[in-house]
Design a protein around this motif. Structure first.
Motif, short mmCIF file in Angstrom:
data_model
loop_
_atom_site.label_atom_id
_atom_site.label_comp_id
_atom_site.label_asym_id
_atom_site.label_seq_id
_atom_site.Cartn_x
_atom_site.Cartn_y
_atom_site.Cartn_z
N PHE A 1 4.55 -27.31 -35.65
CA PHE A 1 4.70 -26.75 -34.04
C PHE A 1 3.41 -27.20 -33.14
O PHE A 1 2.30 -27.30 -33.59
N CYS A 2 3.99 -27.63 -31.69
CA CYS A 2 2.67 -27.84 -30.90
C CYS A 2 1.66 -26.61 -30.65
O CYS A 2 1.98 -25.45 -31.15
N ARG A 3 0.65 -27.15 -30.34
CA ARG A 3 -0.42 -26.08 -30.22
C ARG A 3 -0.02 -24.84 -29.10
O ARG A 3 -0.42 -23.90 -29.35
N ALA A 4 0.86 -24.88 -28.16
CA ALA A 4 1.32 -24.11 -27.36
C ALA A 4 2.28 -23.17 -28.05
O ALA A 4 2.78 -22.23 -27.46
N SER A 5 2.66 -23.28 -29.29
CA SER A 5 3.21 -22.46 -30.15
C SER A 5 2.52 -21.72 -31.02
O SER A 5 3.03 -21.20 -32.31
N TRP A 6 1.23 -21.72 -31.19
CA TRP A 6 0.47 -21.28 -32.33
C TRP A 6 -0.02 -19.89 -31.70
O TRP A 6 -0.01 -19.55 -30.65
N GLY A 7 0.13 -18.91 -32.91
CA GLY A 7 -0.26 -17.46 -32.50
C GLY A 7 0.90 -16.86 -31.70
O GLY A 7 2.06 -17.09 -31.81
N ASN B 1 6.75 -35.59 -37.55
CA ASN B 1 7.06 -34.48 -38.26
C ASN B 1 7.10 -33.13 -37.07
O ASN B 1 6.76 -32.06 -37.65
N ARG B 2 7.13 -33.62 -35.96
CA ARG B 2 7.29 -32.69 -34.96
C ARG B 2 8.36 -31.75 -35.25
O ARG B 2 9.60 -32.27 -35.17
N ILE B 3 8.37 -30.59 -35.18
CA ILE B 3 9.60 -29.60 -35.15
C ILE B 3 9.70 -28.87 -34.06
O ILE B 3 10.74 -28.19 -33.72
N TYR B 4 8.67 -28.87 -33.16
CA TYR B 4 8.66 -28.04 -31.86
C TYR B 4 7.60 -28.63 -30.94
O TYR B 4 6.40 -28.17 -31.31
N GLY B 5 8.03 -29.10 -29.88
CA GLY B 5 6.77 -29.57 -29.02
C GLY B 5 6.11 -30.84 -29.21
O GLY B 5 6.36 -31.69 -30.23
N CYS B 6 5.55 -31.38 -28.48
CA CYS B 6 4.53 -32.58 -28.67
C CYS B 6 3.44 -32.58 -27.94
O CYS B 6 3.34 -31.88 -26.67
N ASP B 7 2.12 -32.86 -28.71
CA ASP B 7 0.82 -32.81 -28.09
C ASP B 7 0.22 -33.98 -27.57
O ASP B 7 -1.03 -34.04 -27.22
N THR B 8 0.95 -35.01 -27.93
CA THR B 8 0.33 -36.49 -27.83
C THR B 8 -0.33 -36.88 -26.65
O THR B 8 -1.66 -37.21 -26.61
N CYS B 9 0.34 -36.39 -25.60
CA CYS B 9 -0.53 -36.64 -24.14
C CYS B 9 -1.49 -35.84 -23.85
O CYS B 9 -2.48 -36.21 -23.01
N GLN B 10 -1.85 -34.83 -24.70
CA GLN B 10 -3.01 -33.90 -24.52
C GLN B 10 -4.23 -34.31 -25.51
O GLN B 10 -5.24 -34.39 -25.29
N THR B 11 -3.88 -34.72 -26.75
CA THR B 11 -4.71 -34.93 -27.71
C THR B 11 -5.38 -36.32 -27.50
O THR B 11 -6.63 -36.55 -27.56
N VAL B 12 -4.83 -37.29 -26.55
CA VAL B 12 -5.53 -38.39 -26.42
C VAL B 12 -6.31 -38.23 -24.98
O VAL B 12 -7.08 -39.42 -24.68
N CYS B 13 -6.25 -37.42 -24.31
CA CYS B 13 -6.78 -37.24 -22.86
C CYS B 13 -8.46 -37.12 -23.34
O CYS B 13 -8.90 -35.97 -23.91
N PRO B 14 -9.28 -37.92 -22.48
CA PRO B 14 -10.61 -37.81 -22.67
C PRO B 14 -11.07 -36.48 -22.19
O PRO B 14 -12.42 -36.21 -22.45
N LYS B 15 -10.59 -35.80 -21.23
CA LYS B 15 -10.94 -34.60 -20.70
C LYS B 15 -10.74 -33.56 -21.57
O LYS B 15 -11.38 -32.29 -21.21
N ASN B 16 -9.83 -33.52 -22.67
CA ASN B 16 -9.95 -32.54 -23.55
C ASN B 16 -10.96 -32.67 -24.79
O ASN B 16 -10.80 -31.99 -25.95
N LYS B 17 -11.66 -33.71 -24.82
CA LYS B 17 -12.54 -34.02 -25.91
C LYS B 17 -13.39 -32.86 -26.21
O LYS B 17 -14.03 -32.64 -25.19
N GLY B 18 -13.49 -32.24 -27.50
CA GLY B 18 -14.54 -31.27 -27.56
C GLY B 18 -14.06 -29.88 -27.05
O GLY B 18 -14.79 -28.79 -27.15
N LYS B 19 -12.99 -29.90 -26.64
CA LYS B 19 -12.37 -28.43 -25.89
C LYS B 19 -11.51 -27.92 -27.32
O LYS B 19 -10.47 -28.08 -27.34
N HIS B 20 -12.29 -26.94 -27.83
CA HIS B 20 -11.50 -26.10 -29.03
C HIS B 20 -11.01 -24.84 -28.76
O HIS B 20 -9.84 -24.56 -29.20
#
Length: 379
Positions: free
Chosen positions: A96-102, A235-254
């Motif tokens: 599941f994409c990160r927006a569906s965690w928790g 293996n995505r079963i809900y959502g997609c994070d690719t355009c976020q995970t490659v973004c340099p502005k997201n580096k180190g944002k946990h």
């Protein structure tokens, strides 16, 4: 308490209840957005989940009498999962994409907005308020951009300096004339990584998305997935994070500080084959509290079948054959036909030929025939 004092009190209270960012803007119409949305409609780029009335999407005064301001909020969610389980042959996992965690973010943000409403009404009893999260009429991203929460990026997300694009958005329209915040400068610059790596080319240009090609939207569709996109699901079963995970502005944002959004690894990366066996009730009991459950089990099970085909998981073939023979859902049977063709075991071909002798649904028959041809071409 005057308006300036109230505004600062609202900021302070928002922080105390776990709202990560808050901004204020006017309730003026979003005229430029309206033109863009019209163009999206003309091009057929919309997902179908949006509010269809463009006036309601862009004119806050239609949603609240005497609207003067909009309060925008952002709550960060994590980009990392502790103890992330690894799949292996015979025990493949989807994700599941990160927006569906928790916990479902709609539930969390609505509660925070409810508390914020109560605070405002306590200090300004004459106030009018109306809040919304995601499914409301207003475009969350446009409100957040104008309220200075972050800039509207090429990947069609709001990017904040503090949390990257891993933020949920919500807003509240009110008749209180709060002082507007200043929008942020766009910091994407010349970077086009998100456009370059989008698996299906859904990002047409910076800030323009063709939702009909977007895996995040396709995973939520209840229709058969067009064949050209299936191999891109992975293996995505809900959502997609690719355009976020490659973004340099997201580096180190946990963004690990919001406890409600911490992932349960077994739910965020579930074993695929057990997902196929869930009844409606079992699905709701297991996944009902996450945002990715909102469309029910059928799309998730269809996507799990595509994921098993991605892995060419031979151990799943007997179960897929049983479902092909017995499942009443045409979308599932058609997806299984394609999956068996991808996996390529001989017993799959036998099952497909047997199914062709009985299948009456024309779309499923077409999938079976293509799958049979796939086997023949492999031989």
């Amino acid at each position: 308490m005057n308006a300036v004092q109230l505004q600062q009190s609202v900021r302070d209270y928002a922080e105390s209840i776990g709202i990560d960012k808050i901004g204020f803007t006017t309730a003026a119409p979003f005229r430029e957005l309206k033109n863009r949305l019209k163009r999206q409609q003309e091009l057929g780029y919309q997902s179908g989940f949006e509010e269809k009335d463009l006036d309601k999407r862009t004119e806050p005064a239609l949603l609240l009498d005497q609207a003067e301001s909009i309060i925008a909020i952002a709550v960060a969610y994590p980009s990392k999962m502790a103890d992330s389980p690894r799949g292996k042959k015979g025990e493949r996992r989807g994700i599941f994409c990160r927006a569906s965690w928790g916990t479902d973010y709609h539930t969390v943000l609505r509660e925070k907005l409810r508390l914020l409403e109560e605070f405002i009404l306590e200090h300004a009893p004459e106030a009018k308020v109306r809040s919304m999260v995601d499914t409301g009429e207003l475009a969350d991203r446009a409100v957040a951009e104008r309220a200075g929460i972050g800039w509207s990026a090429k990947n069609c997300s709001i990017i904040t300096p503090e949390f990257g694009s891993y933020v949920y958005l919500g807003e509240m329209i009110t008749n209180i004339p709060f002082a507007p915040d200043v929008p942020m400068e766009d910091e994407c610059g010349d970077c086009t990584l998100c456009l370059d790596v989008c698996p299906t080319g859904a990002l047409i240009q910076g800030g323009q998305l063709n939702a009909q090609r977007c895996i995040a939207f396709l995973t939520q569709s209840k229709k058969p997935i067009p064949e050209e996109f299936r191999a891109e699901f992975g293996n995505r079963i809900y959502g997609c994070d690719t355009c976020q995970t490659v973004c340099p502005k997201n580096k180190g944002k946990h963004n690990l500080h919001q406890q409600a959004f911490q992932a349960d690894p077994e739910l965020a990366k579930p074993l695929l084959q057990p997902v196929l066996r869930l009844s409606n009730r079992e699905f709701k009991e297991k996944f009902g509290h996450v945002s990715g459950s909102w469309r029910g089990k059928n799309p998730i099970q269809r996507n799990a079948i595509i994921a098993l085909a991605h892995f060419k998981e031979e151990s799943a073939v007997p179960e897929l054959i049983s479902m092909l023979e017995n499942d009443p859902r045409p979308v599932i049977r058609g997806t299984i036909a394609w999956a068996l063709g991808r996996i390529g075991l001989d017993e799959g071909y036998v099952a497909i030929k047997e199914a062709l002798s009985k299948e009456e649904d024309p779309e499923v028959r077409a999938e079976l025939e293509k799958a049979a041809d796939t086997y023949i071409l492999k031989k």
